[in-house]
Design an enzyme around this catalytic site. Structure first.
Site, PDB file in Angstrom:
ATOM      1  CB  SER A   1       9.217   1.918 -12.877  1.00 27.60           C
ATOM      2  OG  SER A   1       8.884   2.773 -11.807  1.00 27.60           O
TER       3      SER A   1
ATOM      4  CG  HIS B   1     -22.643  20.288  10.032  1.00 29.36           C
ATOM      5  ND1 HIS B   1     -22.457  20.843   8.773  1.00 29.36           N
ATOM      6  CD2 HIS B   1     -22.854  21.322  10.898  1.00 29.36           C
ATOM      7  CE1 HIS B   1     -22.570  22.153   8.881  1.00 29.36           C
ATOM      8  NE2 HIS B   1     -22.804  22.473  10.158  1.00 29.36           N
TER       9      HIS B   1
HETATM   10  P1  FAD Z   1      10.090   0.168  -6.726  1.00 32.41           P
HETATM   11  O1  FAD Z   1       9.569   0.974  -5.606  1.00 32.41           O
HETATM   12  O2  FAD Z   1      10.763   0.870  -7.839  1.00 32.41           O
HETATM   13  O3  FAD Z   1      11.063  -0.913  -6.067  1.00 32.41           O
HETATM   14  C1  FAD Z   1      11.849  -1.782  -6.798  1.00 32.41           C
HETATM   15  C2  FAD Z   1      13.114  -2.053  -6.025  1.00 32.41           C
HETATM   16  O4  FAD Z   1      13.802  -3.126  -6.638  1.00 32.41           O
HETATM   17  C3  FAD Z   1      14.091  -0.891  -5.985  1.00 32.41           C
HETATM   18  O5  FAD Z   1      14.387  -0.518  -4.665  1.00 32.41           O
HETATM   19  C4  FAD Z   1      15.313  -1.400  -6.720  1.00 32.41           C
HETATM   20  O6  FAD Z   1      16.518  -0.944  -6.145  1.00 32.41           O
HETATM   21  C5  FAD Z   1      15.175  -2.898  -6.549  1.00 32.41           C
HETATM   22  N1  FAD Z   1      15.821  -3.681  -7.607  1.00 32.41           N
HETATM   23  C6  FAD Z   1      15.697  -3.536  -8.941  1.00 32.41           C
HETATM   24  N2  FAD Z   1      16.403  -4.466  -9.596  1.00 32.41           N
HETATM   25  C7  FAD Z   1      16.983  -5.246  -8.658  1.00 32.41           C
HETATM   26  C8  FAD Z   1      17.818  -6.384  -8.714  1.00 32.41           C
HETATM   27  N3  FAD Z   1      18.192  -6.934  -9.873  1.00 32.41           N
HETATM   28  N4  FAD Z   1      18.227  -6.921  -7.549  1.00 32.41           N
HETATM   29  C9  FAD Z   1      17.855  -6.376  -6.366  1.00 32.41           C
HETATM   30  N5  FAD Z   1      17.062  -5.317  -6.254  1.00 32.41           N
HETATM   31  C10 FAD Z   1      16.613  -4.758  -7.386  1.00 32.41           C
HETATM   32  N6  FAD Z   1       2.861   6.200  -5.947  1.00 32.41           N
HETATM   33  C11 FAD Z   1       1.804   6.396  -5.153  1.00 32.41           C
HETATM   34  O7  FAD Z   1       0.950   5.504  -5.033  1.00 32.41           O
HETATM   35  N7  FAD Z   1       1.648   7.563  -4.437  1.00 32.41           N
HETATM   36  C12 FAD Z   1       2.538   8.568  -4.536  1.00 32.41           C
HETATM   37  O8  FAD Z   1       2.372   9.597  -3.887  1.00 32.41           O
HETATM   38  C13 FAD Z   1       3.650   8.402  -5.380  1.00 32.41           C
HETATM   39  N8  FAD Z   1       4.568   9.375  -5.489  1.00 32.41           N
HETATM   40  C14 FAD Z   1       5.648   9.182  -6.303  1.00 32.41           C
HETATM   41  C15 FAD Z   1       6.559  10.213  -6.428  1.00 32.41           C
HETATM   42  C16 FAD Z   1       7.664  10.069  -7.250  1.00 32.41           C
HETATM   43  C17 FAD Z   1       8.642  11.194  -7.349  1.00 32.41           C
HETATM   44  C18 FAD Z   1       7.868   8.835  -7.942  1.00 32.41           C
HETATM   45  C19 FAD Z   1       9.061   8.646  -8.813  1.00 32.41           C
HETATM   46  C20 FAD Z   1       6.966   7.817  -7.829  1.00 32.41           C
HETATM   47  C21 FAD Z   1       5.830   7.979  -7.015  1.00 32.41           C
HETATM   48  N9  FAD Z   1       4.870   6.972  -6.879  1.00 32.41           N
HETATM   49  C22 FAD Z   1       3.785   7.177  -6.081  1.00 32.41           C
HETATM   50  C23 FAD Z   1       4.998   5.681  -7.581  1.00 32.41           C
HETATM   51  C24 FAD Z   1       5.564   4.610  -6.626  1.00 32.41           C
HETATM   52  O9  FAD Z   1       6.803   5.047  -6.134  1.00 32.41           O
HETATM   53  C25 FAD Z   1       5.716   3.281  -7.351  1.00 32.41           C
HETATM   54  O10 FAD Z   1       4.500   2.901  -7.926  1.00 32.41           O
HETATM   55  C26 FAD Z   1       6.163   2.183  -6.391  1.00 32.41           C
HETATM   56  O11 FAD Z   1       7.391   2.517  -5.816  1.00 32.41           O
HETATM   57  C27 FAD Z   1       6.257   0.842  -7.107  1.00 32.41           C
HETATM   58  O12 FAD Z   1       6.750  -0.123  -6.247  1.00 32.41           O
HETATM   59  P2  FAD Z   1       7.627  -1.362  -6.783  1.00 32.41           P
HETATM   60  O13 FAD Z   1       7.956  -2.138  -5.576  1.00 32.41           O
HETATM   61  O14 FAD Z   1       6.935  -2.010  -7.901  1.00 32.41           O
HETATM   62  O15 FAD Z   1       8.926  -0.707  -7.399  1.00 32.41           O
END
Ligand code: FAD
Ligand code: NAI
Length: 488
Positions: free
Chosen positions: A149, A467
Site C-alpha cells: 500500500s 505477582h
Molecule cells: P508492503 O510492506 O507495502 O510491501 C510491498 C512491497 O512490494 C514493497 O516493498 C514494494 O516496494 C514492493 N512492490 C510493489 N510493487 C512492486 C512491483 N511491481 N514489483 C516489485 N516490487 C513491488 N503494521 C503493524 O502491524 N504494526 C505496526 O506497528 C505498523 N506500523 C506502521 C507504521 C507506519 C508508519 C506505516 C506506514 C505502516 C505501519 N504498519 C504497521 C502497517 C504495515 O507496514 C503494513 O501492513 C505491511 O507493511 C503490509 O505488508 P505488505 O507486504 O502487504 O506490503
C-alpha cells in the site's frame, strides 16, 4: 533468473506478506522467486513503517521520561540534550539489521531474490525491470501478488516529504518542527504525532470523526487515550475537516472547518441557520504538515489490467476465501487486498496462501487479529468494540480494571489506563478486549489467545498470573466481567 525460467511460485513484492510467503514456500521445497523493487526486503513495515516508527517511539519516550519524569524516582540528571541525528542513526541500525536478516533467511531457504519491478506480461509470466539495468522475466506455476500500500494523498497539498510529509517523511525529519499539524487522528497520526510532541514540537491533530484512533478503537478507550495524550501536550480538533492547505509561504496554512457544519452547507434555510451557529472556520499554521488520512492499495505499474484482474472501489484486488483471483493460480495477500492493513495480518495470510498451494488448506481467523498503537501508554485491542457488540443485539457484560489499582503499575509510577473485557452475558464467551495502559501491546497477545481458543472471562479469571505483574490487571478485568475483581 534466466529468461522465462519457470518457478513453482513467483512472488511480486518483498514486504512482510511477500517475504514470509517466500520463506514458507522455500521451507516447503518449492522453487520460489521473490521480486522486490525498493532494493531492500521487508517492505513498508521494515523500511519506513513499523520498525523505524517504533525505534523513534521508544527513544523519544526515553528522552521525554528523562526530561520530565526522573526527580520523583530519585534520579537527578544534568543537562539533557537531544541528538536527533544519532536518534535517526539508531533507527537506521535497527532497520538495516532486520532487512539484511531477511536476505540471509532467503539464502537459507533457497529463495531467489530478484531486485526489480515486476509487471504481468501474461497470466503466468512476470516481466522484471531490473534495478541494476536490463530486463528479465520469470514464469510461475503459481503467482502471489503482495505489492502492499501507499499513503493516501490529500488533495491540494503536494507531498515533498520535507514540509508536507507522509509517515515516510515524518520518520526522517532533519529537525524538530516548532509547529506540526497532523491531518488524520488515526494510528499513524497519533504515533508520529507523539514522537514529535515528545521531542518538543507543538502538535495539533485534526480529525474528521468525533474520536481519535480510527473507527476500530473502542469509544471509551479512545476518550481515555485522548485525555492522556492531551496531558502530554498534544492538541486535538475533532469533528473537524481540513478544507485546504497552502504551502506557498514560509509557514504552511491549513484551513479547517467543523465537519458537521461543513456537511450542511447551503442545503436549506435551517441548514444555513445551523451553519451560522456551528461553522467555525479557522486557520492553523505549521512548519510541517503530516498527512495521515489512511493508506490505499498499491498496484501501479503491475499490469493487472493486462490479465483482467478486478479491483474494488477502493482499489483492492478482489479475491476469494483462498486468496485466489479469477485466475486461480494467482493469489493476493497483505495490504493490497481486503482486511486490516497490518503486518501480522499480512504474515498470517502469507502462511495460509502458501499452505493452500502446497496442502490445499489454510486458515486465518480474522476475528482474532490484534491491533496495537505504540504510544505511551500503548493502546491494544482484539475482537469487537462495545458499540459493535451493542449493535449486534447480543446481551453482554463489561468488566474493567484500572492500572491505578495494579501493584506493578504503582511500583513503576505508570498507572494510567484500564483493561476492559466484553463477554457474552449468557455464555460468558469473550467478545472483545480493549486496553490502554503500560505494556498493552504485549498483554493483548494473551487476549488474542483467549479469543482464538474461545475462552470465557471466567477461564482467564481462574488462570494464575504472576505477582506483581501488569498482567494481573488483565486477570482482574476478567474477574470483574463474570464476578468481582479483588483489588478494586
Ligand atoms: P508492503 O510492506 O507495502 O510491501 C510491498 C512491497 O512490494 C514493497 O516493498 C514494494 O516496494 C514492493 N512492490 C510493489 N510493487 C512492486 C512491483 N511491481 N514489483 C516489485 N516490487 C513491488 N503494521 C503493524 O502491524 N504494526 C505496526 O506497528 C505498523 N506500523 C506502521 C507504521 C507506519 C508508519 C506505516 C506506514 C505502516 C505501519 N504498519 C504497521 C502497517 C504495515 O507496514 C503494513 O501492513 C505491511 O507493511 C503490509 O505488508 P505488505 O507486504 O502487504 O506490503
Ligand atoms: P487510519 O485509517 O488509521 O486513520 C486515518 C484517520 O484520518 C481516520 O481517523 C480518519 O477519520 C481521518 N481522516 C480521513 N480524512 C480526513 C480529513 N480529510 N481530515 C481529517 N481527518 C481525516 O490511517 P493511518 O493513520 O494513515 O494509517 C494507515 C494504516 O497503517 C492503518 O490502516 C494502520 O493499520 C496502519 N498502521 C498501523 C500501525 C500499528 O499497527 N501500530 C501504525 C501505523 C500504521
Amino acid at each position: 533468473a534466466t529468461e522465462a525460467e519457470e518457478k513453482d511460485l513467483v512472488i511480486i513484492g518483498g514486504g512482510v506478506a511477500g517475504y514470509v510467503a517466500a520463506i514458507k514456500a522455500g521451507q516447503a521445497g518449492l522453487k520460489v522467486a521473490c521480486i522486490e523493487k525498493r532494493g531492500a526486503l521487508g517492505g513498508t513495515c521494515l523500511n519506513v513503517g513499523c520498525i523505524p516508527s517504533k525505534s523513534l517511539l521508544n527513544n523519544s519516550h526515553l528522552y521525554h521520561t528523562i526530561l520530565h519524569d526522573t526527580k520523583n524516582r530519585g534520579i537527578e540528571v544534568g543537562d539533557v540534550k537531544l541528538n536527533l541525528q544519532q536518534m535517526m542513526k539508531a533507527k537506521e541500525t535497527s532497520v538495516s539489521g532486520l532487512t539484511k536478516g531477511i536476505e540471509f533467511l532467503f539464502k537459507k531457504n533457497n529463495v531467489e531474490y530478484i531486485k526489480g519491478t515486476g509487471a504481468f506480461a501474461d497470466e503466468h509470466t512476470v516481466a522484471v525491470n531490473l534495478i541494476d539495468g536490463g530486463e528479465t522475466s520469470v514464469r510461475g506455476k503459481n503467482i502471489i501478488i503482495a505489492t502492499g500500500s501507499e499513503a493516501t494523498p490529500f488533495p491540494g497539498l503536494t507531498i515533498d516529504e520535507k514540509r508536507v510529509v507522509t509517515s515516510t517523511g515524518a520518520i526522517a525529519l532533519k529537525e524538530v518542527p516548532k509547529k506540526m499539524v497532523v491531518i488524520g487522528g488515526g494510528i499513524i497520526g497519533l504515533e508520529m504525532g507523539s514522537v514529535w510532541s515528545r521531542l518538543g514540537a507543538e502538535v495539533t491533530v485534526v480529525e474528521f470523526l468525533g474520536q481519535i484512533g480510527g473507527p476500530g478503537m473502542d469509544t471509551e478507550i479512545s476518550k481515555m487515550t485522548q485525555k492522556i495524550l492531551q496531558k502530554q501536550g498534544m492538541k486535538f480538533k475533532l469533528n473537524t475537516k481540513v478544507t485546504k492547505g497552502d504551502d506557498s509561504g514560509d509557514t504552511i496554512k491549513i484551513s479547517v472547518e467543523a465537519a458537521k457544519g461543513g456537511k450542511e452547507e447551503t442545503v436549506s434555510f435551517s441548514a444555513l441557520v445551523a451553519q451560522a451557529y456551528q461553522l467555525t472556520y479557522s486557520q492553523l499554521d505549521a512548519d510541517v504538515v503530516l498527512v495521515a488520512i489512511g493508506r490505499r492499495p498499491y498496484t501501479a505499474g503491475l499490469g493487472v489490467e493486462n490479465i483482467g484482474l478486478e479491483t474494488d472501489e477502493r482499489g483492492r484486488l478482489v479475491i476469494d476465501q483462498e486468496y485466489r483471483t479469477k485466475h486461480p493460480h494467482i493469489r493476493v495477500i497483505g495490504d493490497c487486498t481486503f482486511g486490516p492493513m497490518l503486518a501480522h495480518k499480512a504474515e498470517e495470510e502469507a502462511v495460509a496462501a502458501v499452505e493452500f498451494i502446497t496442502k490445499n488448506y489454510g486458515h486465518v481467523n480474522y476475528n482474532a487479529i490484534p491491533s496495537v498503537m505504540y504510544t505511551h501508554p500503548e493502546v491494544a485491542w482484539v475482537g469487537q468494540t462495545e458499540a459493535e457488540v451493542k449493535n449486534s443485539g447480543v446481551k453482554y457484560n463489561v468488566g474493567s480494571f484500572p492500572f491505578s489499582a495494579n501493584s506493578r503499575a504503582k511500583t513503576n509510577l505508570d498507572t494510567e489506563g484500564i483493561v476492559k473485557f466484553i463477554a457474552d452475558a449468557e455464555t460468558d464467551r469473550i467478545l472483545g478486549i480493549h486496553i490502554v495502559g503500560p505494556n498493552a501491546g504485549e498483554m493483548i497477545a494473551e487476549g488474542t489467545l483467549a479469543l482464538e481458543y474461545g475462552a470465557s472471562s471466567e477461564d482467564v479469571a481462574r488462570t494464575s498470573h504472576a505477582h506483581p505483574t501488569l498482567a494481573e490487571a488483565f486477570k482482574e478485568a476478567a474477574m470483574a466481567t463474570h464476578a468481582k475483581a479483588i483489588h478494586y
